[in-house]
Design an enzyme around this catalytic site. Structure first.
Site, PDB file in Angstrom:
ATOM      1  N   ASP A  22      53.840   0.716 -17.531  1.00 13.97           N
ATOM      2  CA  ASP A  22      52.721   0.996 -18.441  1.00 13.97           C
ATOM      3  C   ASP A  22      53.119   0.755 -19.901  1.00 13.97           C
ATOM      4  O   ASP A  22      54.281   0.941 -20.270  1.00 13.97           O
ATOM      5  CB  ASP A  22      52.294   2.460 -18.250  1.00 13.97           C
ATOM      6  CG  ASP A  22      50.947   2.747 -18.882  1.00 13.97           C
ATOM      7  OD1 ASP A  22      50.207   1.786 -19.199  1.00 13.97           O
ATOM      8  OD2 ASP A  22      50.627   3.938 -19.067  1.00 13.97           O
ATOM      9  N   HIS A  39      51.336  -8.267 -21.530  1.00 18.89           N
ATOM     10  CA  HIS A  39      51.555  -8.441 -20.082  1.00 18.89           C
ATOM     11  C   HIS A  39      52.598  -9.535 -19.822  1.00 18.89           C
ATOM     12  O   HIS A  39      53.438  -9.409 -18.933  1.00 18.89           O
ATOM     13  CB  HIS A  39      50.242  -8.798 -19.381  1.00 18.89           C
ATOM     14  CG  HIS A  39      49.224  -7.695 -19.433  1.00 18.89           C
ATOM     15  ND1 HIS A  39      49.541  -6.377 -19.202  1.00 18.89           N
ATOM     16  CD2 HIS A  39      47.885  -7.710 -19.696  1.00 18.89           C
ATOM     17  CE1 HIS A  39      48.450  -5.627 -19.314  1.00 18.89           C
ATOM     18  NE2 HIS A  39      47.435  -6.420 -19.619  1.00 18.89           N
ATOM     19  N   LEU A 133      68.003  -6.628  -1.884  1.00 24.29           N
ATOM     20  CA  LEU A 133      67.053  -5.799  -2.635  1.00 24.29           C
ATOM     21  C   LEU A 133      65.663  -6.082  -2.084  1.00 24.29           C
ATOM     22  O   LEU A 133      65.307  -7.245  -1.857  1.00 24.29           O
ATOM     23  CB  LEU A 133      67.104  -6.151  -4.129  1.00 24.29           C
ATOM     24  CG  LEU A 133      66.041  -5.486  -5.009  1.00 24.29           C
ATOM     25  CD1 LEU A 133      66.282  -3.979  -5.111  1.00 24.29           C
ATOM     26  CD2 LEU A 133      66.039  -6.085  -6.416  1.00 24.29           C
TER      27      LEU A 133
HETATM   28  C1  FPP Z   1      49.827  -1.381 -17.815  1.00 19.35           C
HETATM   29  O1  FPP Z   1      49.856  -1.594 -19.202  1.00 19.35           O
HETATM   30  C2  FPP Z   1      50.238  -2.564 -17.103  1.00 19.35           C
HETATM   31  C3  FPP Z   1      49.444  -3.270 -16.271  1.00 19.35           C
HETATM   32  C4  FPP Z   1      48.046  -2.933 -15.991  1.00 19.35           C
HETATM   33  C5  FPP Z   1      49.931  -4.469 -15.602  1.00 19.35           C
HETATM   34  C6  FPP Z   1      51.395  -4.551 -15.319  1.00 19.35           C
HETATM   35  C7  FPP Z   1      51.738  -5.976 -15.194  1.00 19.35           C
HETATM   36  C8  FPP Z   1      52.866  -6.565 -15.652  1.00 19.35           C
HETATM   37  C9  FPP Z   1      54.001  -5.821 -16.179  1.00 19.35           C
HETATM   38  C10 FPP Z   1      53.008  -8.023 -15.649  1.00 19.35           C
HETATM   39  C11 FPP Z   1      52.484  -8.638 -14.411  1.00 19.35           C
HETATM   40  C12 FPP Z   1      53.507  -8.786 -13.371  1.00 19.35           C
HETATM   41  C13 FPP Z   1      53.166  -9.193 -12.156  1.00 19.35           C
HETATM   42  C14 FPP Z   1      54.231  -9.656 -11.237  1.00 19.35           C
HETATM   43  C15 FPP Z   1      51.775  -9.226 -11.717  1.00 19.35           C
HETATM   44  P1  FPP Z   1      48.529  -1.361 -20.024  1.00 19.35           P
HETATM   45  O2  FPP Z   1      47.860  -2.672 -20.198  1.00 19.35           O
HETATM   46  O3  FPP Z   1      47.683  -0.326 -19.354  1.00 19.35           O
HETATM   47  O4  FPP Z   1      49.101  -0.844 -21.378  1.00 19.35           O
HETATM   48  P2  FPP Z   1      48.410   0.206 -22.368  1.00 19.35           P
HETATM   49  O5  FPP Z   1      48.340   1.508 -21.608  1.00 19.35           O
HETATM   50  O6  FPP Z   1      49.351   0.251 -23.516  1.00 19.35           O
HETATM   51  O7  FPP Z   1      47.065  -0.333 -22.726  1.00 19.35           O
END
Ligand code: FPP
Length: 244
Positions: A22, A39, A133
């Site tokens: 997150d 992302h 892994l």
């Molecule tokens: C949350 O951050 C993260 C996500 C919803 C997506 C996680 C995805 C990745 C780390 C990259 C993608 C990797 C793959 C392999 C699909 P947020 O956007 O909710 O952050 P915020 O809370 O700061 O808005």
């Protein structure tokens, strides 16, 4: 410091680490960049984390890539997250397979674009003989959705008289979850300072140790994983027993 898979309760290194990645949006906002930039940097953090997990002796790493609730985000952001899965597999699968990583994807497959479903199947098939892994990507995944799908399967089996309702117990139920091949997470980490499970591995986390770190996901890597593992190693796991 090595993991003792035979006695996970005593191990200093958790056998299974699950991570809610997150903070990508906030990381990008701090830099005046679009959320999708966060992302993309999140994928770099994922690469570092997979490498570090293998080095540290973690056997199972499960990460939350896209939730069933993420469909509520703007379409450009949803598309960017799908593109990042495509890109990650296209760029990293060969190396992951060479290094002994087994890739699995959990979540609802129905309704995913055909090329995404094909990419997932290819990654799982090509890595099926690996076990150094176990990397599991939760994609189009929601814990409640997974539990409902498992309940639906059992209901269908009961109607077909393949399962008697009186025989339904936690083990039988668990065998219908997406995580059927995985041990439960020992350590569940969420980054970005939020202290919620957000529908991640609800059944499987019953006895997981929860660690919430202030680091935003794109800044995550070996030091943060080591910090989470050090916090885990200080916890006393009792699984419902008394401490006497
Ligand atoms: C949350 O951050 C993260 C996500 C919803 C997506 C996680 C995805 C990745 C780390 C990259 C993608 C990797 C793959 C392999 C699909 P947020 O956007 O909710 O952050 P915020 O809370 O700061 O808005």
């Amino acid at each position: 410091m090595t993991a003792s898979a035979s006695d996970p309760a005593q191990a200093l290194v958790p056998r299974h680490v699950a991570i809610i990645m997150d903070g990508n949006g906030r990381w990008a906002k701090q830099r005046g960049r679009p959320r999708t930039f966060g992302h993309a940097e999140g994928v770099e953090a994922l690469r570092r984390t997979v490498e570090a997990a293998g080095d540290l002796g973690v056997r199972y790493l499960t990460v939350f890539g896209f939730s069933t609730e993420n469909w509520r985000r703007p379409v450009e952001e949803v598309n960017a997250l799908f593109d990042l899965l495509r890109l990650y597999v296209a760029r990293d699968l060969d190396k992951l397979v060479r290094e002994g990583v087994r890739v699995r994807v959990i979540g609802e497959r129905q309704g995913l674009q055909h090329d995404i479903a094909a990419i997932i199947e290819d990654a799982e098939t090509r890595s099926v003989r690996n076990d150094k892994l176990n990397l599991t990507i939760a994609f189009n995944y929601g814990g409640q959705d997974e539990i409902v799908r498992a309940a639906r399967k059992l209901a269908e089996e009961a109607i077909a008289r393949r399962v008697a309702p009186k025989d339904i117990d936690p083990a039988l139920f668990e065998a219908r979850l997406d995580t059927v091949d995985l041990p439960p997470p020992d350590l569940l980490v969420r980054t970005s300072g939020e202290s919620r499970l957000s529908n991640f591995m609800l059944w499987q986390s019953a006895y997981a140790e929860l660690v919430f770190l202030d680091v935003l996901w794109p800044d995550f890597g070996r030091p943060a994983l080591e910090e989470a593992i050090a916090l885990y190693a200080r916890r006393e796991r009792r699984y419902g027993r008394s401490d006497a």
